[in-house]
Design a protein around this motif. Structure first.
Motif, PDB file in Angstrom:
ATOM      1  N   LYS A 142       0.828  -1.208   0.000  1.00 43.33           N
ATOM      2  CA  LYS A 142       0.000   0.000   0.000  1.00 43.33           C
ATOM      3  C   LYS A 142       0.863   1.260   0.000  1.00 43.33           C
ATOM      4  CE  LYS A 142      -3.896  -2.183   2.251  1.00 43.33           C
ATOM      5  NZ  LYS A 142      -4.702  -2.291   3.473  1.00 43.33           N
ATOM      6  N   ILE A 143       1.938   1.237   0.769  1.00 43.87           N
ATOM      7  CA  ILE A 143       2.846   2.387   0.809  1.00 43.87           C
ATOM      8  C   ILE A 143       3.507   2.571  -0.552  1.00 43.87           C
ATOM      9  CG2 ILE A 143       4.975   3.285   1.805  1.00 43.87           C
ATOM     10  CD1 ILE A 143       4.153   1.851   4.433  1.00 43.87           C
ATOM     11  N   ILE A 144       3.945   1.480  -1.151  1.00 40.99           N
ATOM     12  CA  ILE A 144       4.586   1.535  -2.467  1.00 40.99           C
ATOM     13  C   ILE A 144       3.626   2.123  -3.495  1.00 40.99           C
ATOM     14  CG2 ILE A 144       5.426   0.106  -4.372  1.00 40.99           C
ATOM     15  CD1 ILE A 144       6.696  -1.711  -2.200  1.00 40.99           C
ATOM     16  N   GLN A 145       2.390   1.715  -3.435  1.00 38.59           N
ATOM     17  CA  GLN A 145       1.386   2.224  -4.369  1.00 38.59           C
ATOM     18  C   GLN A 145       1.250   3.740  -4.237  1.00 38.59           C
ATOM     19  OE1 GLN A 145      -2.661   0.859  -3.651  1.00 38.59           O
ATOM     20  NE2 GLN A 145      -2.928   0.605  -5.854  1.00 38.59           N
ATOM     21  N   LYS A 146       1.260   4.249  -3.012  1.00 35.36           N
ATOM     22  CA  LYS A 146       1.131   5.688  -2.781  1.00 35.36           C
ATOM     23  C   LYS A 146       2.381   6.459  -3.206  1.00 35.36           C
ATOM     24  CE  LYS A 146      -2.138   5.238   0.984  1.00 35.36           C
ATOM     25  NZ  LYS A 146      -2.411   5.453   2.400  1.00 35.36           N
ATOM     26  N   ARG A 147       3.532   5.798  -3.213  1.00 33.15           N
ATOM     27  CA  ARG A 147       4.796   6.459  -3.555  1.00 33.15           C
ATOM     28  C   ARG A 147       5.310   6.064  -4.943  1.00 33.15           C
ATOM     29  NH1 ARG A 147       6.366   9.888   0.704  1.00 33.15           N
ATOM     30  NH2 ARG A 147       4.733   9.530   2.237  1.00 33.15           N
ATOM     31  N   ARG A 148       4.430   5.535  -5.766  1.00 30.47           N
ATOM     32  CA  ARG A 148       4.810   5.009  -7.079  1.00 30.47           C
ATOM     33  C   ARG A 148       5.507   6.057  -7.949  1.00 30.47           C
ATOM     34  NH1 ARG A 148       0.297   1.862  -8.940  1.00 30.47           N
ATOM     35  NH2 ARG A 148       1.317   0.163  -7.859  1.00 30.47           N
ATOM     36  N   GLU A 149       5.059   7.288  -7.918  1.00 33.59           N
ATOM     37  CA  GLU A 149       5.674   8.333  -8.745  1.00 33.59           C
ATOM     38  C   GLU A 149       7.154   8.510  -8.372  1.00 33.59           C
ATOM     39  OE1 GLU A 149       5.321  13.107  -9.312  1.00 33.59           O
ATOM     40  OE2 GLU A 149       3.443  11.982  -9.123  1.00 33.59           O
ATOM     41  N   PHE A 150       7.456   8.581  -7.092  1.00 36.85           N
ATOM     42  CA  PHE A 150       8.853   8.707  -6.655  1.00 36.85           C
ATOM     43  C   PHE A 150       9.657   7.475  -7.049  1.00 36.85           C
ATOM     44  CE2 PHE A 150      12.091   7.597  -3.502  1.00 36.85           C
ATOM     45  CZ  PHE A 150      12.973   8.655  -3.698  1.00 36.85           C
ATOM     46  N   ILE A 151       9.078   6.304  -6.838  1.00 36.42           N
ATOM     47  CA  ILE A 151       9.768   5.047  -7.153  1.00 36.42           C
ATOM     48  C   ILE A 151      10.138   5.004  -8.637  1.00 36.42           C
ATOM     49  CG2 ILE A 151       9.428   2.543  -7.314  1.00 36.42           C
ATOM     50  CD1 ILE A 151       7.717   2.848  -4.706  1.00 36.42           C
ATOM     51  N   ARG A 152       9.219   5.406  -9.497  1.00 36.98           N
ATOM     52  CA  ARG A 152       9.490   5.435 -10.937  1.00 36.98           C
ATOM     53  C   ARG A 152      10.563   6.478 -11.267  1.00 36.98           C
ATOM     54  NH1 ARG A 152       6.654   1.686 -10.291  1.00 36.98           N
ATOM     55  NH2 ARG A 152       4.944   0.904 -11.534  1.00 36.98           N
ATOM     56  N   ARG A 153      10.475   7.624 -10.586  1.00 38.24           N
ATOM     57  CA  ARG A 153      11.419   8.711 -10.866  1.00 38.24           C
ATOM     58  C   ARG A 153      12.865   8.317 -10.588  1.00 38.24           C
ATOM     59  NH1 ARG A 153       8.836  12.777  -8.247  1.00 38.24           N
ATOM     60  NH2 ARG A 153      10.070  12.600  -6.369  1.00 38.24           N
ATOM     61  N   ILE A 154      13.077   7.430  -9.620  1.00 36.20           N
ATOM     62  CA  ILE A 154      14.446   7.001  -9.330  1.00 36.20           C
ATOM     63  C   ILE A 154      14.832   5.744 -10.110  1.00 36.20           C
ATOM     64  CG2 ILE A 154      14.507   8.128  -7.077  1.00 36.20           C
ATOM     65  CD1 ILE A 154      14.204   5.328  -5.798  1.00 36.20           C
ATOM     66  N   GLY A 155      13.909   5.270 -10.959  1.00 35.19           N
ATOM     67  CA  GLY A 155      14.231   4.160 -11.851  1.00 35.19           C
ATOM     68  C   GLY A 155      13.911   2.782 -11.323  1.00 35.19           C
ATOM     69  N   LEU A 156      13.016   2.702 -10.351  1.00 36.47           N
ATOM     70  CA  LEU A 156      12.635   1.393  -9.810  1.00 36.47           C
ATOM     71  C   LEU A 156      11.200   1.054 -10.181  1.00 36.47           C
ATOM     72  CD1 LEU A 156      14.075   1.593  -6.172  1.00 36.47           C
ATOM     73  CD2 LEU A 156      15.085   0.454  -8.151  1.00 36.47           C
ATOM     74  N   LEU A 157      10.872  -0.204 -10.041  1.00 35.18           N
ATOM     75  CA  LEU A 157       9.507  -0.695 -10.183  1.00 35.18           C
ATOM     76  C   LEU A 157       9.019  -1.115  -8.796  1.00 35.18           C
ATOM     77  CD1 LEU A 157      10.016  -2.983 -13.300  1.00 35.18           C
ATOM     78  CD2 LEU A 157       9.097  -0.645 -13.262  1.00 35.18           C
ATOM     79  N   ASP A 158       7.722  -1.287  -8.657  1.00 33.71           N
ATOM     80  CA  ASP A 158       7.165  -1.719  -7.373  1.00 33.71           C
ATOM     81  C   ASP A 158       7.838  -3.000  -6.877  1.00 33.71           C
ATOM     82  OD1 ASP A 158       5.492   0.351  -8.034  1.00 33.71           O
ATOM     83  OD2 ASP A 158       3.636  -0.795  -7.852  1.00 33.71           O
ATOM     84  N   ASP A 159       8.021  -3.949  -7.791  1.00 32.51           N
ATOM     85  CA  ASP A 159       8.633  -5.230  -7.412  1.00 32.51           C
ATOM     86  C   ASP A 159      10.075  -5.064  -6.931  1.00 32.51           C
ATOM     87  OD1 ASP A 159       6.305  -6.581  -7.981  1.00 32.51           O
ATOM     88  OD2 ASP A 159       6.975  -7.292  -9.939  1.00 32.51           O
ATOM     89  N   ASP A 160      10.767  -4.053  -7.464  1.00 35.79           N
ATOM     90  CA  ASP A 160      12.136  -3.792  -7.016  1.00 35.79           C
ATOM     91  C   ASP A 160      12.149  -3.392  -5.543  1.00 35.79           C
ATOM     92  OD1 ASP A 160      13.126  -4.204  -9.633  1.00 35.79           O
ATOM     93  OD2 ASP A 160      12.846  -2.082 -10.130  1.00 35.79           O
ATOM     94  N   VAL A 161      11.200  -2.568  -5.157  1.00 33.44           N
ATOM     95  CA  VAL A 161      11.129  -2.126  -3.759  1.00 33.44           C
ATOM     96  C   VAL A 161      10.721  -3.301  -2.867  1.00 33.44           C
ATOM     97  CG1 VAL A 161      10.068  -0.507  -2.133  1.00 33.44           C
ATOM     98  CG2 VAL A 161      10.600   0.236  -4.463  1.00 33.44           C
ATOM     99  N   MET A 162       9.774  -4.089  -3.311  1.00 36.16           N
ATOM    100  CA  MET A 162       9.373  -5.270  -2.533  1.00 36.16           C
ATOM    101  C   MET A 162      10.569  -6.196  -2.332  1.00 36.16           C
ATOM    102  SD  MET A 162       6.212  -5.013  -1.616  1.00 36.16           S
ATOM    103  CE  MET A 162       5.335  -6.534  -1.375  1.00 36.16           C
ATOM    104  N   ALA A 163      11.386  -6.337  -3.367  1.00 28.71           N
ATOM    105  CA  ALA A 163      12.559  -7.217  -3.283  1.00 28.71           C
ATOM    106  C   ALA A 163      13.574  -6.715  -2.271  1.00 28.71           C
ATOM    107  CB  ALA A 163      13.204  -7.356  -4.658  1.00 28.71           C
ATOM    108  N   ILE A 164      13.686  -5.407  -2.095  1.00 20.57           N
ATOM    109  CA  ILE A 164      14.611  -4.846  -1.100  1.00 20.57           C
ATOM    110  C   ILE A 164      14.263  -5.377   0.285  1.00 20.57           C
ATOM    111  CG2 ILE A 164      15.224  -2.717   0.132  1.00 20.57           C
ATOM    112  CD1 ILE A 164      14.886  -1.243  -2.592  1.00 20.57           C
ATOM    113  N   TYR A 165      12.982  -5.491   0.568  1.00 16.42           N
ATOM    114  CA  TYR A 165      12.525  -5.895   1.900  1.00 16.42           C
ATOM    115  C   TYR A 165      12.425  -7.401   2.077  1.00 16.42           C
ATOM    116  CZ  TYR A 165      11.633  -1.033   2.834  1.00 16.42           C
ATOM    117  OH  TYR A 165      11.793   0.304   3.034  1.00 16.42           O
ATOM    118  N   SER A 166      12.294  -8.131   0.990  1.00 21.74           N
ATOM    119  CA  SER A 166      12.072  -9.573   1.120  1.00 21.74           C
ATOM    120  C   SER A 166      13.374 -10.364   1.265  1.00 21.74           C
ATOM    121  CB  SER A 166      11.292 -10.099  -0.082  1.00 21.74           C
ATOM    122  OG  SER A 166      12.037  -9.965  -1.270  1.00 21.74           O
ATOM    123  N   ARG A 167      14.501  -9.676   1.243  1.00 21.05           N
ATOM    124  CA  ARG A 167      15.797 -10.360   1.375  1.00 21.05           C
ATOM    125  C   ARG A 167      16.037 -10.822   2.773  1.00 21.05           C
ATOM    126  NH1 ARG A 167      18.607  -5.848  -2.251  1.00 21.05           N
ATOM    127  NH2 ARG A 167      17.798  -6.619  -4.178  1.00 21.05           N
TER     128      ARG A 167
END
Length: 76
Positions: free
Chosen positions: A51-76
């Motif tokens: 839900k947080i990623i969805q709300k911050r999607r514009e920033f995530i895209r601006r730095i060159g990441l996808l939603d799944d990239d951010v999820m992967a950061i936390y799932s390690r």
């Protein structure tokens, strides 16, 4: 009360040309959720993180990441 958390962790700053220490990368989470994030209890906060990623999607895209990239950061 709420605690501030960098969605894309500051320890990854070297990978980005854009600063990660900006308000678009900071989210407010409750103390329990914040502990779960930092202690790697991914299964317990996965839905909230999505839900947080969805709300911050514009920033995530601006730095060159996808939603799944951010999820992967936390799932390690």
């Amino acid at each position: 009360f709420m605690e501030a958390h960098h969605l894309v962790p500051m320890q990854l700053q070297d990978r980005f040309d854009t600063s990660l220490d900006v308000t678009d990368n900071i989210c407010c989470v409750g103390p329990l959720a914040h502990r779960m994030v930092h202690y790697g209890v991914f299964d317990s906060f996965e839905d909230r993180l999505a839900k947080i990623i969805q709300k911050r999607r514009e920033f995530i895209r601006r730095i060159g990441l996808l939603d799944d990239d951010v999820m992967a950061i936390y799932s390690r």
